[in-house]
Design an enzyme around this catalytic site. Structure first.
Site, mmCIF file in Angstrom:
data_model
loop_
_atom_site.group_PDB
_atom_site.id
_atom_site.type_symbol
_atom_site.label_atom_id
_atom_site.label_comp_id
_atom_site.label_asym_id
_atom_site.label_seq_id
_atom_site.Cartn_x
_atom_site.Cartn_y
_atom_site.Cartn_z
ATOM 1 N N ARG A 25 1.080 -0.653 0.034
ATOM 2 C CA ARG A 25 0.088 0.065 -0.435
ATOM 3 C C ARG A 25 1.113 1.249 -0.343
ATOM 4 O O ARG A 25 1.262 1.448 0.903
ATOM 5 C CB ARG A 25 -0.704 0.012 1.069
ATOM 6 C CG ARG A 25 -1.424 -0.563 0.751
ATOM 7 C CD ARG A 25 -2.956 -1.521 2.285
ATOM 8 N NE ARG A 25 -3.824 -2.305 2.418
ATOM 9 C CZ ARG A 25 -4.381 -2.565 3.000
ATOM 10 N NH1 ARG A 25 -5.262 -1.331 2.872
ATOM 11 N NH2 ARG A 25 -5.555 -3.935 2.309
ATOM 12 N N SER A 193 -19.388 -1.004 2.997
ATOM 13 C CA SER A 193 -18.342 -0.485 1.550
ATOM 14 C C SER A 193 -17.863 -1.179 0.895
ATOM 15 O O SER A 193 -17.679 -0.072 -0.317
ATOM 16 C CB SER A 193 -17.665 0.360 2.763
ATOM 17 O OG SER A 193 -16.847 -0.582 3.683
ATOM 18 N N HIS A 221 -21.504 3.340 6.774
ATOM 19 C CA HIS A 221 -21.861 4.269 5.345
ATOM 20 C C HIS A 221 -23.396 4.016 4.868
ATOM 21 O O HIS A 221 -23.553 4.773 3.657
ATOM 22 C CB HIS A 221 -21.065 3.403 5.018
ATOM 23 C CG HIS A 221 -19.996 3.133 4.361
ATOM 24 N ND1 HIS A 221 -18.606 3.928 4.063
ATOM 25 C CD2 HIS A 221 -19.000 1.918 5.593
ATOM 26 C CE1 HIS A 221 -17.571 2.847 4.571
ATOM 27 N NE2 HIS A 221 -17.638 2.169 5.542
ATOM 28 N N THR A 249 -20.484 6.996 12.176
ATOM 29 C CA THR A 249 -19.585 7.163 12.218
ATOM 30 C C THR A 249 -19.636 8.797 11.946
ATOM 31 O O THR A 249 -20.779 9.441 11.512
ATOM 32 C CB THR A 249 -18.379 7.301 11.136
ATOM 33 O OG1 THR A 249 -17.738 7.938 10.990
ATOM 34 C CG2 THR A 249 -19.043 7.285 10.234
ATOM 35 N N LYS A 252 -17.306 10.448 7.984
ATOM 36 C CA LYS A 252 -17.994 9.677 6.561
ATOM 37 C C LYS A 252 -18.868 11.320 6.394
ATOM 38 O O LYS A 252 -18.495 12.051 5.215
ATOM 39 C CB LYS A 252 -18.474 8.389 5.992
ATOM 40 C CG LYS A 252 -16.678 7.959 6.786
ATOM 41 C CD LYS A 252 -17.527 6.388 6.460
ATOM 42 C CE LYS A 252 -16.300 5.712 6.269
ATOM 43 N NZ LYS A 252 -15.298 5.441 7.780
ATOM 44 N N THR A 281 -9.067 7.399 27.085
ATOM 45 C CA THR A 281 -8.784 8.367 25.300
ATOM 46 C C THR A 281 -9.339 10.130 24.853
ATOM 47 O O THR A 281 -10.518 9.584 26.189
ATOM 48 C CB THR A 281 -9.416 7.753 24.175
ATOM 49 O OG1 THR A 281 -9.459 6.258 23.685
ATOM 50 C CG2 THR A 281 -9.431 7.937 22.733
ATOM 51 N N THR A 282 -8.580 10.419 24.983
ATOM 52 C CA THR A 282 -8.730 11.950 24.939
ATOM 53 C C THR A 282 -10.040 12.311 24.470
ATOM 54 O O THR A 282 -10.259 11.735 23.295
ATOM 55 C CB THR A 282 -7.791 12.822 24.582
ATOM 56 O OG1 THR A 282 -6.017 12.473 25.298
ATOM 57 C CG2 THR A 282 -8.033 14.106 24.141
ATOM 58 N N THR A 367 -8.198 -5.996 2.587
ATOM 59 C CA THR A 367 -10.112 -5.883 2.348
ATOM 60 C C THR A 367 -10.863 -6.313 1.522
ATOM 61 O O THR A 367 -12.338 -6.494 1.750
ATOM 62 C CB THR A 367 -9.996 -4.657 1.770
ATOM 63 O OG1 THR A 367 -8.333 -3.463 2.961
ATOM 64 C CG2 THR A 367 -10.754 -3.117 2.598
#
Length: 408
Positions: A25, A193, A221, A249, A252, A281-282, A367
């Protein structure tokens, strides 16, 4: 560094194997141009040029929307660039609380919880659920995202059943074979996706009811795009109220960053209290949260933008079909073009950049399964018909049998 260490040798060998398989990649140096999206600047092989991008997950161009950008700028001026710590350490900002309330209302749920990404929201939540009590049986769609798979594997004592993709008969057979009194969860996505297909959410909820399973739906998605308010396929299909947890999310269609879950108040509070991916986590930066809040509120009432997205996706599908290009049939906004070979997929992508000033991401194993490598196109409201005609002409030229080379 000791180059003789076996770990270094293993890294070198693994990278050589990946390159030999055509799966290495390479990052493409893309600079997003907010005032000219979907155009970017690309720097490659010592040259910088404008490039038309066809594979952004900023599906509705909300990441460049002036209202969203201004909300981020104002939040940075008044609240600073960062959150300053976790929600437990730095306090829970009113803007974080407001966004969670907006997300809960969007999905018709009691509560919502923000995470630093969609990946983290899946991983942390699924692991927390499956470690909440002994004896879990989880039923996971074969094409679930890596973040869901990792989250499920985090359930130390859970029994995992992978059912054939979108196959209701296989899912029911596995549910029926599991112990009747075991706690059960069905984990799946709405829009997948890579293939662009959509789950039969209502029918899966029917099976969940029949076998007393909770449901976990990944809508990353779909949120922002599907349904009368952009709450996803579950809203479009009128079944959101039947789902235990909806995950989404902000990175996107909403054009920002972050992930979240929405569901019953007790369930969300439990996840908030035990999920390591949240606790340690912050928190999301205030400018990001403000931008997401503005984006969600805008898209809840901007049906025209959603309509345009699907009109453009259908138009590109039609043009691919008329040109005889080998696209996968999909019912979603995602348009995959089958190539079938990792090296060739990368070659086609690189030739699009070099020869035609366009970019589409090559999607290779792991993927997608080996032999199903593809380019993935996501036309949005700002892609014109003229742009599509140029893309089709370029793809026909490249795929006609002419050879090209890929940089080493």
């Amino acid at each position: 560094m000791n180059r003789d260490h076996p770990f270094i040798a293993q890294c070198d060998k693994a990278l050589a194997d990946i390159r030999a398989a055509g799966r290495y990649r390479r990052f493409v140096a893309l600079e997003k141009l907010a005032d000219r999206f979907p155009y970017y600047k690309v720097t490659m092989e010592g040259r910088t040029q404008d490039i038309l991008v066809w594979s952004s997950n900023d599906y509705l161009a909300m990441g460049t929307d002036p209202e969203v950008i201004e909300a981020s700028i104002e939040a940075a001026r008044t609240m600073g660039a960062g959150a300053g710590g976790t929600r437990n350490i730095a306090g829970s900002s009113p803007i974080h609380v407001a966004l969670e309330a907006e997300l809960a209302a969007l999905h018709g749920k009691d509560a919502a919880l923000l995470f630093t990404s969609g990946y983290v929201s899946n991983q942390a939540t699924l692991t927390a659920i499956l470690n909440s009590m002994p004896g879990w049986h989880v039923f996971s769609d074969a094409q679930n995202h890596n973040s869901m798979i990792v989250g499920i594997k985090g359930g130390k004592a859970a029994t995992v059943h992978v059912f054939a993709h979108n196959d209701l008969a296989d899912l029911e057979a596995r549910l029926a074979a599991a112990p009747a009194d075991a706690p059960k969860m069905i984990a799946f996505e709405s829009v997948y996706s890579m293939d662009g297909d959509i789950a039969p959410i209502g029918a899966i909820c029917d099976l969940a009811d029949k076998y007393n399973a909770i449901t976990y739906l990944d809508e990353v998605h779909a949120v922002g795009m599907y349904g009368p308010h952009g709450a996803g396929v579950s809203e479009r299909d009128g079944v959101a109220h039947r789902l235990t947890i909806i995950e989404g999310t902000l990175a996107k269609a909403y054009g920002c960053h972050g992930g979240y879950i929405a569901g019953d108040a007790s369930v969300i509070d439990y996840i908030r209290s035990v999920a390591a991916g949240f606790i340690f986590t912050t928190a999301l930066p205030p400018p990001t949260v403000a931008a997401a809040l503005a984006s969600i509120r805008r898209l809840k009432v901007d049906q025209a933008r959603r309509d345009t997205l699907f009109e453009r996706a259908n138009l590109l599908k039609s043009k691919f079909d008329q040109a005889g290009l080998p696209r996968l049939p999909t019912e979603s906004h995602i348009v995959p073009l089958m190539i079938g070979n990792a090296t060739r997929a990368t070659e086609v992508s690189m030739r699009l950049i070099r020869e035609f000033g366009m970019y589409a991401t090559p999607i290779n194993y792991p993927t997608v399964p080996a032999g199903t490598e593809r380019l993935r196109f996501t036309p949005g409201p700002k892609h014109t018909e003229a742009m599509m005609d140029q893309l089709v002409a370029a793809l026909r030229h490249i795929l006609s049998g002419e050879t090209g080379t890929v940089a080493a």
